[in-house]
Design an enzyme around this catalytic site. Structure first.
Site, short mmCIF file in Angstrom:
data_model
loop_
_atom_site.label_atom_id
_atom_site.label_comp_id
_atom_site.label_asym_id
_atom_site.label_seq_id
_atom_site.Cartn_x
_atom_site.Cartn_y
_atom_site.Cartn_z
CB THR A 57 34.18 36.80 40.89
OG1 THR A 57 35.39 37.28 41.36
CG2 THR A 57 34.42 36.78 38.92
CB THR A 58 30.39 33.17 42.25
OG1 THR A 58 32.52 32.07 42.36
CG2 THR A 58 30.08 31.95 41.87
CE LYS A 181 37.48 33.26 46.48
NZ LYS A 181 36.82 34.03 45.43
CB VAL A 224 36.66 31.48 49.20
CG1 VAL A 224 35.28 32.06 48.55
CG2 VAL A 224 36.73 32.20 50.56
#
Length: 326
Positions: A57-58, A181, A224
């Site tokens: 996503t980042t 995660k 994470v």
């Protein structure tokens, strides 16, 4: 309730993983800047964190082509080898809305040198995503690839699709599904899953560092965290303090990290601005537009940028004081 399943043949190592941002050239089409990416990956590997996550996503994965995703894994592996860390863990985002797309992304990631694949549930038609569909999706992908799969639970990015601990426990029994995660922020899932499974059977990670200690206290494996782009050494230090049983110091640093991480929770633009402002010079990446989001998304406005700097400033001195590990 402790499970007697075998440990996975390739469990994901515990520790701190950085979901790396994507860096672009200052051109109208914002092509990926692979040279800048190599410098930034090398900087993160030197910092002491335990692994990198690509195309998450980042990283603005939904804005990246399949070819770009694959090449970023290749560049990451080269940075690791050149840094003297040829076995440095590399996790590649392989999330697609269809089973076949996810399998293709997994194959690309594996061929480019990834060690694990991070996989969101399908979510485009949320009402059609039943438990049976979720189980079938993950089983089919895990059956079709040799790349070990890490489940990615992030309801806010998936039309509210939330993977509860019972569903995750069923998926944990697959021999090629090695962990999860939890960006849902649900610490209860950590304690329920770690009561059933050892880390070698199924690793459980927090999805951000502002609840790293609660995750570790619940026998989780680490986190994470997007703030590792900005202050990787600080987060690595927090993890080390816990492992060294320096609990009082760890609690103090946890609060400081949590205060800074609230800037990352404001979105991709503040996260990338913070990375460019605080970490870019150390990484040798000084082109500010490299840290802009990919269009149509806009960079951090000046007022928000000042706020980000103020929120994170207290970690600068500690970050600068900590040594590289390689």
């Amino acid at each position: 309730m402790t499970s007697n399943i075998a440990a996975k043949s390739k469990p994901i190592p515990p520790g701190i993983y950085c979901p790396v941002i994507s860096l672009y050239k200052p051109t109208p089409r914002q092509e990926i800047d692979y040279d800048a990416s190599y410098k930034f990956f090398s900087h993160l590997i030197r910092s002491g964190i335990d692994g990198l996550v690509l195309a998450g996503t980042t990283a603005e994965a939904v804005l990246l082509s399949a070819e770009e995703r694959k090449e970023l894994v290749t560049v990451t592996r080269k940075a690791a080898v050149d840094s003297g860390r040829p076995h440095f863990p590399v996790v590649a985002g392989i999330s697609g809305q269809s089973t076949v797309e996810s399998i293709r992304l997994a194959e690309d990631a594996l061929s480019a040198g990834a060690d694990f694949g991070l996989l969101l549930p399908p979510s485009y038609w949320a009402k059609a995503v039943t438990k049976e569909a979720i189980l079938g999706f993950y089983h089919d992908v895990a059956d079709a690839t040799a790349l070990p799969i890490v489940i990615y639970s992030f309801p806010a990015m998936c039309n509210g699709i939330d993977l509860n601990s019972d569903t995750l426990s069923e998926l944990a029994q697959h021999p090629n599904i090695v962990g999860v995660k939890l960006t849902c922020g649900n610490a209860g899932k950590v304690t329920r899953l770690t009561q059933e499974y050892t880390h070698g059977q199924f690793g459980v990670f927090a999805g951000s560092s502002d609840w790293l200690l609660p995750c570790l206290a619940g026998n989780g494996g680490g986190c994470v965290t997007g703030i590792a782009n900005v202050f990787p050494k600080c987060v690595a230090r927090l993890y080390a303090l816990w492992n060294e049983d320096k609990i009082k110091e760890a609690k103090e640093l946890q609060g400081l990290v949590a205060q800074a991480e609230k800037a990352c929770k404001e979105g991709i633009a503040p996260t990338k601005y913070a990375t460019g402002h605080f970490a870019g010079p150390s990484a040798g990446v000084t082109e500010l537009k490299a840290f802009w989001p990919r269009k149509p998304y806009l960079p951090c406005d000046p007022q928000k940028a000042v706020w980000v700097e103020n929120v994170m400033q207290h970690l600068v001195k500690l970050e600068q004081s900590l040594p590289d590990v390689v």
